[in-house]
Design an enzyme around this catalytic site. Structure first.
Site, PDB file in Angstrom:
ATOM      1  N   GLY A 217       0.805  -1.220   0.000  1.00 42.83           N
ATOM      2  CA  GLY A 217       0.000   0.000   0.000  1.00 42.83           C
ATOM      3  C   GLY A 217       0.835   1.265   0.000  1.00 42.83           C
ATOM      4  O   GLY A 217       0.341   2.344   0.330  1.00 42.83           O
ATOM      5  N   LYS A 218       2.118   1.161  -0.352  1.00 40.88           N
ATOM      6  CA  LYS A 218       2.973   2.348  -0.387  1.00 40.88           C
ATOM      7  C   LYS A 218       2.801   3.082  -1.716  1.00 40.88           C
ATOM      8  O   LYS A 218       2.924   4.293  -1.784  1.00 40.88           O
ATOM      9  CB  LYS A 218       4.437   1.942  -0.198  1.00 40.88           C
ATOM     10  N   ILE A 219       2.566   2.314  -2.745  1.00 39.80           N
ATOM     11  CA  ILE A 219       2.295   2.885  -4.059  1.00 39.80           C
ATOM     12  C   ILE A 219       0.891   2.454  -4.460  1.00 39.80           C
ATOM     13  O   ILE A 219       0.507   1.291  -4.268  1.00 39.80           O
ATOM     14  CB  ILE A 219       3.342   2.418  -5.088  1.00 39.80           C
TER      15      ILE A 219
END
Lengths: 250, 250, 250, 250
Positions: A217-219
């Site tokens: 969920g970082k990108i």
């Protein structure tokens, strides 16, 4: 990056407003300070015929691949650092760097100076892993710059951003520090660029694909992203040229 | 390293007294804590046919190359960390890690636990670049672990050592942190091993040759040294096997 | 190289007289013939989200990293090759390629065509390792191009040269074939350039240093030489630009 | 592979019936012949302190990374080769290698010898790219080994095989030669292993993924496959040990 001649390039990225938050290594800051104080990295050769690291040590000349840095540069940094009056021993690293940039002399290529002038936050999560921090620690024994404050500020910046994008040069601690700030945010990065010579198969974060960062969920899953396997010293001048061209043609 | 199954191997290196000072990343500590608290990294595949990072994100399953880590692990760490009573908010990171290892439950593979038990100092210069530090920072807002104290203690350890040797796995901040402590010492390292997939030509410290470190006086000109271009997960078990064999045959 | 868009660049190196002897792979020739006959390599993506090699196979679309080549291209090559009247089944590969280039239709980017027009010798030591040779072999069962004659001619060229220099792109068989011709010569190479992503430590010739070649007498001890760790598709256009600029400014 | 000590390992793979068709480079054959005739590759160092390629050249000592090969080895090969009576100057390379293996003296590690004894076909598509072929060409000027015949035989072998699998060590011409024979077959490979230090992003076939080969129909869409990024000198002994263990335990 700075020893390889990228100081002016990074300076111009900041001056041209292409960077909102700058996350970097202690080495980049140390070498930037050296150049800003008027010292220089020397260009050299890595031909075995000419290279003798033992002899270089005797001559007090430190080698960084094909760049050479005289020991006296560290004495110059020490001299400057020892005379600093630090306003708050417990300020965050980024606050300190903002203060420090203001103390540095005028210099048309200085990364720290231009960040201070434009109030671009600089984060350096591994600051004590640097020659600059060593000199600070030796001469200001009570210094305890608050690294946790930086960490939380970076999370807050990511949390509050309406949209975000990342550009990773190399990898290492700065890459992870940026990514961990995005992990728990409502808005993960909507674009991502990564320029590196590292590869995924060794399993470290530096070479990890940007695709992998989506699982965390970082990108964002809809993000535009690209990884370029290339020496950054070749990529960055071309990118800067293109960005400036695009900026001034519109 | 820990996600790739090296936790027990590193634990055994320490238990067998092959390591005097341990310098590491925040990621290694975070994943060590996860396993020590009873959570697990899951082995998986990186076959494109089976891999869908967007779907993994929906399932709250974080990918690390071919290893998978459920999000709930972070909740487990958070739960443990939030209940800690930290004796001193300004202690050094290494002092904190020594304290923290004692608080962790018994676990036969834990790196932090065995270091605490044997009082092996752990340095983590980029500690705030980790999920463990994030949780600590969220729940202990006054925490300001003194990174400068670690830096100076590491220099003192190197300074006082009658002889020293280094074993670098990977590179990054730990490599530089060890080397910067040796730079100004009367006795630079008399042997050095480096196991990495990084190369010199990109110019970063991670892939720099050990020979280059001689120009800096970090490694002694008469040192025995060797760089092995190899995935550490292949090298470390073989080295541990050899060291144990040699130890118990003498 | 040709699938990655380098056909015109290599063509121009030859047209501008920067190449005296061209040593290449069967793949370069096959893809050059495809383009020369009017077929095309298609630019694509390697994003996991869009990439399905099984589906590509069903669609008769062959992938070369991020380039796509329809199967029908091979049918086009087969059609052309099957109609050839080969003057001598036992001629050398380089003689055949000179003949073959003349048979090809006019094309402003064709490597084979420009070599034939300018009588630049092309050597292809592993010619039968190519789609072009497969089609030739299927349709001209008596063909026995004399590879040994090429080998001896290449040695003679190197032997007779008053001075020589080498430019290696990539590595592999062409690199060794050039170097073995220089090994026993009175005049080894007086300059050498190598552009590759291969490294020495895997021990193969592709990544071997140019310095190593001096021990073999393939490169002269006084030679000027340089290895560039870079994707050739980035290096070649820049080098061609510089050479043309230098040529026409003098 | 042979200079790095893999001669006996490859010999044992063949002796233990783990290889049905052997595709190799001219270098592997040349170095195998050298060892079989009683000459030796010498183990050495690549420490810059001890390495002087110019001096090695004066001492007629050729360097292969950290292995050293005296020039006189080539004289020994020349001596043996010059005395050969070759039965047919137009035979295929594989037929010649079968004949040549029978002529070689008994040797417990020889790859060529064991292949001849067990009638395992050896294909060497770039045979004239080798010291062995150079000596053959110098002393048997009429030699015109039929490379096209090998190419077609390899296609026939692949065509007739009820099932097939491939094991690629390194890459280069042998990899492509195997794959091109599978491209047009009714049965593409049902399993594939690739051990290499090459990577996909430079775009060459050596580092191309096995998945990419599926788009070409060289590897079956249901195939089991694995790529190992590892020095083959580490992987092969471990694989041989495992295969032998599995073979004799059943």
């Amino acid at each position: 990056m700075v020893p390889a001649g990228m100081q002016g390039i990074i300076h111009d990225f900041i001056e041209e407003d292409f960077i909102d938050v700058f996350v970097t290594t202690g080495a980049t800051l140390t070498h930037d300070v050296a150049e800003t104080l008027g010292f220089h990295h020397l260009q050299g050769e890595v031909d075995i015929r000419d290279l003798n690291d033992v002899k270089l040590h005797e001559e007090e000349m430190n080698r960084i691949y094909d760049v050479f840095l005289p020991n006296k540069v560290y004495e110059g940094i020490e001299d400057f650092v020892s005379k600093l009056t630090i306003p708050d021993y417990n300020m965050s690293v980024s606050s300190f760097l903002n203060f420090f940039g203001k103390e540095l002399p005028e210099n048309s290529n200085s990364i720290l100076k231009i960040c201070s002038e434009k109030n671009i936050p600089i984060f350096c999560p591994a600051f004590t892993d640097s020659g600059l921090a060593l000199q600070l620690g030796f001469h200001h024994q009570k210094l305890n710059l608050n690294h946790f404050k930086d960490m939380l500020e970076m999370v807050n910046l990511a949390w509050d951003a309406k949209s975000s994008g990342v550009c990773i040069i190399g990898g290492g601690v700065p890459k992870n520090f940026i990514f961990q700030s995005l992990q728990f945010c409502p808005n993960s990065a909507s674009y991502a660029i990564q320029i590196t010579m590292d590869r995924p198969e060794s399993g470290g974060l530096s070479g990890a694909t940007l695709r992998e960062a989506m699982s965390w969920g970082k990108i964002n899953e809809k993000a535009k992203y690209s990884t370029v396997i290339l020496d950054a010293t070749i990529a960055l001048p071309i990118i800067l040229w293109y960005l400036k061209k695009s900026k001034y043609e519109h």
